[in-house]
Design a protein around this motif. Sequence first.
Motif, PDB file in Angstrom:
ATOM      1  N   PHE A  49       0.841  -1.202   0.000  1.00  0.00           N
ATOM      2  CA  PHE A  49       0.000   0.000   0.000  1.00  0.00           C
ATOM      3  C   PHE A  49       0.875   1.251   0.000  1.00  0.00           C
ATOM      4  CE2 PHE A  49      -2.025   3.260   2.711  1.00  0.00           C
ATOM      5  CZ  PHE A  49      -3.235   3.447   2.063  1.00  0.00           C
ATOM      6  N   ALA A  50       1.893   1.277   0.869  1.00  0.00           N
ATOM      7  CA  ALA A  50       2.780   2.438   0.975  1.00  0.00           C
ATOM      8  C   ALA A  50       3.594   2.646  -0.293  1.00  0.00           C
ATOM      9  CB  ALA A  50       3.708   2.269   2.177  1.00  0.00           C
ATOM     10  N   SER A  51       4.071   1.552  -0.873  1.00  0.00           N
ATOM     11  CA  SER A  51       4.884   1.666  -2.083  1.00  0.00           C
ATOM     12  C   SER A  51       4.100   2.320  -3.216  1.00  0.00           C
ATOM     13  CB  SER A  51       5.361   0.276  -2.508  1.00  0.00           C
ATOM     14  OG  SER A  51       6.130   0.350  -3.685  1.00  0.00           O
ATOM     15  N   ALA A  52       2.834   1.928  -3.360  1.00  0.00           N
ATOM     16  CA  ALA A  52       2.001   2.491  -4.436  1.00  0.00           C
ATOM     17  C   ALA A  52       1.720   3.972  -4.211  1.00  0.00           C
ATOM     18  CB  ALA A  52       0.687   1.707  -4.542  1.00  0.00           C
ATOM     19  N   THR A  53       1.366   4.336  -2.979  1.00  0.00           N
ATOM     20  CA  THR A  53       0.997   5.734  -2.723  1.00  0.00           C
ATOM     21  C   THR A  53       2.218   6.647  -2.732  1.00  0.00           C
ATOM     22  OG1 THR A  53       1.086   5.266  -0.334  1.00  0.00           O
ATOM     23  CG2 THR A  53      -1.061   5.136  -1.396  1.00  0.00           C
ATOM     24  N   LYS A  54       3.347   6.170  -2.205  1.00  0.00           N
ATOM     25  CA  LYS A  54       4.538   7.016  -2.149  1.00  0.00           C
ATOM     26  C   LYS A  54       5.161   7.234  -3.528  1.00  0.00           C
ATOM     27  CE  LYS A  54       5.690   5.918   2.651  1.00  0.00           C
ATOM     28  NZ  LYS A  54       5.664   7.281   3.203  1.00  0.00           N
ATOM     29  N   THR A  55       4.907   6.325  -4.458  1.00  0.00           N
ATOM     30  CA  THR A  55       5.389   6.530  -5.826  1.00  0.00           C
ATOM     31  C   THR A  55       4.767   7.790  -6.424  1.00  0.00           C
ATOM     32  OG1 THR A  55       5.741   4.166  -6.196  1.00  0.00           O
ATOM     33  CG2 THR A  55       5.487   5.555  -8.147  1.00  0.00           C
ATOM     34  N   ALA A  56       3.461   7.938  -6.238  1.00  0.00           N
ATOM     35  CA  ALA A  56       2.779   9.133  -6.741  1.00  0.00           C
ATOM     36  C   ALA A  56       3.309  10.386  -6.044  1.00  0.00           C
ATOM     37  CB  ALA A  56       1.272   9.002  -6.518  1.00  0.00           C
ATOM     38  N   GLY A  57       3.550  10.276  -4.734  1.00  0.00           N
ATOM     39  CA  GLY A  57       4.085  11.418  -3.994  1.00  0.00           C
ATOM     40  C   GLY A  57       5.466  11.819  -4.470  1.00  0.00           C
ATOM     41  N   THR A  58       6.292  10.838  -4.805  1.00  0.00           N
ATOM     42  CA  THR A  58       7.646  11.126  -5.293  1.00  0.00           C
ATOM     43  C   THR A  58       7.607  11.867  -6.620  1.00  0.00           C
ATOM     44  OG1 THR A  58       8.570   9.191  -4.175  1.00  0.00           O
ATOM     45  CG2 THR A  58       9.842  10.098  -5.995  1.00  0.00           C
ATOM     46  N   LEU A  59       6.727  11.460  -7.505  1.00  0.00           N
ATOM     47  CA  LEU A  59       6.608  12.134  -8.799  1.00  0.00           C
ATOM     48  C   LEU A  59       6.245  13.606  -8.615  1.00  0.00           C
ATOM     49  CD1 LEU A  59       4.719   9.381 -10.846  1.00  0.00           C
ATOM     50  CD2 LEU A  59       7.135  10.026 -11.025  1.00  0.00           C
ATOM     51  N   ALA A  60       5.332  13.863  -7.683  1.00  0.00           N
ATOM     52  CA  ALA A  60       4.924  15.252  -7.433  1.00  0.00           C
ATOM     53  C   ALA A  60       6.081  16.063  -6.863  1.00  0.00           C
ATOM     54  CB  ALA A  60       3.735  15.276  -6.472  1.00  0.00           C
ATOM     55  N   HIS A  61       6.829  15.491  -5.914  1.00  0.00           N
ATOM     56  CA  HIS A  61       7.952  16.209  -5.317  1.00  0.00           C
ATOM     57  C   HIS A  61       9.099  16.383  -6.317  1.00  0.00           C
ATOM     58  CE1 HIS A  61       6.972  16.935  -1.098  1.00  0.00           C
ATOM     59  NE2 HIS A  61       6.248  15.825  -1.146  1.00  0.00           N
ATOM     60  N   ARG A  62       9.262  15.427  -7.198  1.00  0.00           N
ATOM     61  CA  ARG A  62      10.318  15.565  -8.207  1.00  0.00           C
ATOM     62  C   ARG A  62      10.012  16.738  -9.132  1.00  0.00           C
ATOM     63  NH1 ARG A  62      12.455  10.945 -12.518  1.00  0.00           N
ATOM     64  NH2 ARG A  62      14.134  12.215 -13.400  1.00  0.00           N
ATOM     65  N   LEU A  63       8.753  16.871  -9.513  1.00  0.00           N
ATOM     66  CA  LEU A  63       8.366  18.002 -10.349  1.00  0.00           C
ATOM     67  C   LEU A  63       8.590  19.325  -9.628  1.00  0.00           C
ATOM     68  CD1 LEU A  63       5.049  16.639 -11.933  1.00  0.00           C
ATOM     69  CD2 LEU A  63       7.255  16.976 -13.071  1.00  0.00           C
ATOM     70  N   GLY A  64       8.431  19.311  -8.303  1.00  0.00           N
ATOM     71  CA  GLY A  64       8.637  20.525  -7.517  1.00  0.00           C
ATOM     72  C   GLY A  64      10.080  20.774  -7.133  1.00  0.00           C
ATOM     73  N   GLY A  65      10.974  19.841  -7.481  1.00  0.00           N
ATOM     74  CA  GLY A  65      12.391  20.011  -7.175  1.00  0.00           C
ATOM     75  C   GLY A  65      12.726  19.926  -5.701  1.00  0.00           C
ATOM     76  N   THR A  66      11.945  19.142  -4.944  1.00  0.00           N
ATOM     77  CA  THR A  66      12.150  19.079  -3.490  1.00  0.00           C
ATOM     78  C   THR A  66      12.714  17.743  -3.031  1.00  0.00           C
ATOM     79  OG1 THR A  66       9.811  18.472  -3.270  1.00  0.00           O
ATOM     80  CG2 THR A  66      10.376  20.787  -2.948  1.00  0.00           C
ATOM     81  N   VAL A  67      13.380  17.026  -3.938  1.00  0.00           N
ATOM     82  CA  VAL A  67      14.023  15.762  -3.564  1.00  0.00           C
ATOM     83  C   VAL A  67      15.536  15.912  -3.668  1.00  0.00           C
ATOM     84  CG1 VAL A  67      14.281  13.312  -4.085  1.00  0.00           C
ATOM     85  CG2 VAL A  67      12.055  14.415  -4.382  1.00  0.00           C
ATOM     86  N   THR A 196      10.055   0.442   0.600  1.00  0.00           N
ATOM     87  CA  THR A 196       8.788  -0.255   0.792  1.00  0.00           C
ATOM     88  C   THR A 196       8.526  -1.254  -0.336  1.00  0.00           C
ATOM     89  OG1 THR A 196       7.632   1.626  -0.240  1.00  0.00           O
ATOM     90  CG2 THR A 196       7.695   1.563   2.171  1.00  0.00           C
ATOM     91  N   ALA A 197       9.022  -0.952  -1.550  1.00  0.00           N
ATOM     92  CA  ALA A 197       8.837  -1.882  -2.664  1.00  0.00           C
ATOM     93  C   ALA A 197       9.608  -3.178  -2.422  1.00  0.00           C
ATOM     94  CB  ALA A 197       9.295  -1.229  -3.972  1.00  0.00           C
ATOM     95  N   ILE A 198      10.863  -3.062  -1.990  1.00  0.00           N
ATOM     96  CA  ILE A 198      11.667  -4.259  -1.717  1.00  0.00           C
ATOM     97  C   ILE A 198      11.093  -5.034  -0.539  1.00  0.00           C
ATOM     98  CG2 ILE A 198      13.892  -5.003  -0.781  1.00  0.00           C
ATOM     99  CD1 ILE A 198      15.261  -3.133  -2.657  1.00  0.00           C
ATOM    100  N   ALA A 199      10.710  -4.303   0.516  1.00  0.00           N
ATOM    101  CA  ALA A 199      10.125  -4.962   1.674  1.00  0.00           C
ATOM    102  C   ALA A 199       8.810  -5.645   1.301  1.00  0.00           C
ATOM    103  CB  ALA A 199       9.906  -3.946   2.793  1.00  0.00           C
ATOM    104  N   ALA A 200       8.001  -4.986   0.459  1.00  0.00           N
ATOM    105  CA  ALA A 200       6.739  -5.586   0.018  1.00  0.00           C
ATOM    106  C   ALA A 200       7.000  -6.822  -0.839  1.00  0.00           C
ATOM    107  CB  ALA A 200       5.918  -4.564  -0.776  1.00  0.00           C
ATOM    108  N   PHE A 201       8.013  -6.755  -1.700  1.00  0.00           N
ATOM    109  CA  PHE A 201       8.374  -7.921  -2.516  1.00  0.00           C
ATOM    110  C   PHE A 201       8.779  -9.090  -1.627  1.00  0.00           C
ATOM    111  CE2 PHE A 201      11.418 -10.548  -4.867  1.00  0.00           C
ATOM    112  CZ  PHE A 201      10.686 -10.840  -6.000  1.00  0.00           C
ATOM    113  N   GLY A 202       9.523  -8.776  -0.566  1.00  0.00           N
ATOM    114  CA  GLY A 202       9.916  -9.819   0.378  1.00  0.00           C
ATOM    115  C   GLY A 202       8.707 -10.460   1.039  1.00  0.00           C
ATOM    116  N   HIS A 203       7.735  -9.640   1.414  1.00  0.00           N
ATOM    117  CA  HIS A 203       6.532 -10.186   2.046  1.00  0.00           C
ATOM    118  C   HIS A 203       5.671 -10.945   1.028  1.00  0.00           C
ATOM    119  CE1 HIS A 203       6.398  -8.751   6.258  1.00  0.00           C
ATOM    120  NE2 HIS A 203       7.275  -7.878   5.826  1.00  0.00           N
TER     121      HIS A 203
END
Length: 257
Positions: A49-67, A196-203
């Motif tokens: 769940f976290a991996s999916a939602t945080k991916t969208a958040g990362t894209l938004a922050h990347r566009l804003g130059g805050t990463v 979270t993606a790697i941890a989710a893959f492990g689970h």
Amino acid sequence: MTLSYVLSGFGVGLLVGLTGVGGGSLMTPLLTLLFGVSPTVAVGTDLAFASATKTAGTLAHRLGGTVHWSIVRRLCLGALPAALLATVALKYFGALDKEIGQIIRYSIAGSVLLTVASLLFRGRMLTWILAHPDRQLQGPRLTAATIAAGAVLGTLVTISSIGAGAVGATILVLLYPRLSPAEIAGTDIAYAVPLTAIAAFGHWYLGSIDWQLLATLLLGSVPGITLGSLAAKAVPEKVLRGLLATTLTGVAAKLVF
């Protein structure tokens, strides 16, 4: 029951949108306490769940130059190997065993309390760090501390699904106090995606993800996060953080007792 999951996803998404934290800290205990999902399955499903939602958040922050990608790389150097090792440990010791499930339950409670401390004292810690610039790490020591922090977070997140948000952001505040709040949030979300993606893959490998449950949670969380983000400026942050900290303290107590 499906409607309850959708509403739960919406509620957690709303709080995350309003406060920026609380996803894993609320979702994992909610699944175990309210719906009776086993701790291991709750952790695995929440990580996906976290991996999916945080991916969208990362894209938004990347566009804003805050990463800050250099910091993301340092955190991942520690977090990703730690997540893999933690997954192997769960497999070796039997992730679905009742005894291991109880250990995970206690680790969730401990992680929730760490999140509470992060919510309540982050501002004071930042004030102290800025007032004592001589105590701030620099150069190779800062790099080593960031990698070590990533390893701790990687282990914590894989076992409990909690820590990538508020705890990770607090660590970034302490190590990089000159970053703006937006840069802290963007960097914290960005490193959490591969973790979270790697941890989710492990689970998934361990068989501890409920895909139908995941789909219903995401169905509610997407509009919840959107609405919370839009309303965030209208609600006092101190009120929200206080409410969230109180709720999480009660959750941790319930998990232990």
